[in-house]
Write a protein that holds these residues in place. Structure first.
Motif, PDB file in Angstrom:
ATOM      1  N   VAL A 189       0.082   0.552  -0.379  1.00  0.00           N
ATOM      2  CA  VAL A 189      -0.229   0.333   0.770  1.00  0.00           C
ATOM      3  C   VAL A 189      -1.822   0.253   1.327  1.00  0.00           C
ATOM      4  O   VAL A 189      -2.585  -0.358   2.452  1.00  0.00           O
ATOM      5  N   VAL A 190      -2.166   1.744   0.724  1.00  0.00           N
ATOM      6  CA  VAL A 190      -3.348   2.329   1.119  1.00  0.00           C
ATOM      7  C   VAL A 190      -4.992   0.461   0.763  1.00  0.00           C
ATOM      8  O   VAL A 190      -5.716   0.474   1.654  1.00  0.00           O
ATOM      9  N   ARG A 191      -4.281   0.422  -0.444  1.00  0.00           N
ATOM     10  CA  ARG A 191      -5.206  -0.792  -1.047  1.00  0.00           C
ATOM     11  C   ARG A 191      -5.996  -1.876  -0.188  1.00  0.00           C
ATOM     12  O   ARG A 191      -5.786  -2.347  -0.229  1.00  0.00           O
ATOM     13  N   ILE A 192      -4.242  -2.059   0.313  1.00  0.00           N
ATOM     14  CA  ILE A 192      -3.922  -3.481   1.674  1.00  0.00           C
ATOM     15  C   ILE A 192      -4.606  -2.875   2.810  1.00  0.00           C
ATOM     16  O   ILE A 192      -5.155  -3.912   2.614  1.00  0.00           O
ATOM     17  N   GLU A 193      -4.426  -1.891   3.053  1.00  0.00           N
ATOM     18  CA  GLU A 193      -5.053  -1.306   4.510  1.00  0.00           C
ATOM     19  C   GLU A 193      -6.633  -1.448   3.819  1.00  0.00           C
ATOM     20  O   GLU A 193      -7.631  -1.744   5.218  1.00  0.00           O
ATOM     21  N   GLN A 194      -7.351  -0.668   3.084  1.00  0.00           N
ATOM     22  CA  GLN A 194      -9.062  -1.210   2.714  1.00  0.00           C
ATOM     23  C   GLN A 194      -9.425  -2.940   2.680  1.00  0.00           C
ATOM     24  O   GLN A 194     -10.245  -2.361   3.334  1.00  0.00           O
TER      25      GLN A 194
END
Ligand SMILES: N[C@@H](CCC(=O)N[C@@H](CS)C(=O)NCC(=O)O)C(=O)O
Length: 214
Positions: A189-194
């Motif tokens: 989730v965080v990787r995609i957000e970034q």
């Protein structure tokens, strides 16, 4: 086209991202959710949207409410770049991810729900924040499992370009950060957000970049 928005509204944030991705400019009409009882409850806005929620999009004498309906409207009226893939199963996956945010996480943590917990049920700040973080954790855990486990996930939620799912994911993670939710368990989730936040369309949609930001 006019967008009724509040800088901190994550539902409006979804629409702002889509407008930017599609290169559509709109007039920004702020609706202050924090002023007094909230401008969303004033007669003029209620007439526009009896649900007293933002966003609302006004165009050509039509008022469209509900961010997902607005996103679909933009997809139909401004098909480029597409925010839904072509194949039916792929479209369903993107919608399913978007709805996992918009129907399962966000409504439980909306302002009026948090106010009700506090004002009517007597929850203190600690209890209210625990409620908030619980539903973020439940929702993001399910999203993480899907995004990490499904082969269609690439740089973005679905494939190599942003979709409606990313338009919904980023504002929800923004809120999670604001409420200091633990994000370490959701690396995908965080990787995609970034990856999304590297794009100007997402950056320009951020709450702090809006005219009503305080
Ligand atoms: N399902 C709606 C949700 C809209 C919504 O809840 N908007 C919030 C801001 S993110 C709001 O207007 N809250 C006002 C309130 O709770 O009184 C959508 O996707 O448009």
């Amino acid at each position: 086209m006019k967008l009724y928005s509040f800088f901190r509204s994550s539902a409006a944030f979804r629409v702002r991202i889509a407008l930017n991705l599609k290169g559509v400019s709109v007039g920004y009409v702020p609706v202050n959710l924090r002023k007094g009882d909230g401008e969303q409850y004033e007669a003029a806005y209620r007439k526009l949207n009896p649900q007293s929620l933002v966003p609302a999009l006004e165009e050509g004498g039509h008022v469209i409410t509900q961010s997902l309906a607005i996103l679909e409207y933009l997809e139909e009226t401004h098909p480029q770049p597409p925010l839904l893939p072509a194949a039916p199963a792929a479209r369903a996956r993107v919608r399913s991810l978007a709805l996992a945010v918009a129907c399962e996480i966000h409504p439980l943590n909306n302002t009026r729900v948090l106010n009700y917990l506090k004002d009517k049920l007597g929850a203190n700040d600690e209890a209210r924040d625990a409620w908030y973080r619980n539903w973020i954790a439940v929702g993001l855990a399910a999203l993480e499992a899907r995004l990490a486990g499904e082969k269609e996930t690439e740089r973005f939620c679905h494939g190599a370009t942003p979709t409606l799912a990313d338009c919904c994911l980023v504002p929800q993670v923004y809120n999670a950060r604001r409420f200091k939710c633990e994000l370490a368990p959701y690396p995908t989730v965080v990787r995609i957000e970034q990856a999304c936040l590297a794009l100007p369309a997402f950056q320009r949609a951020a709450p702090e970049r809006q005219p009503d930001a305080v």
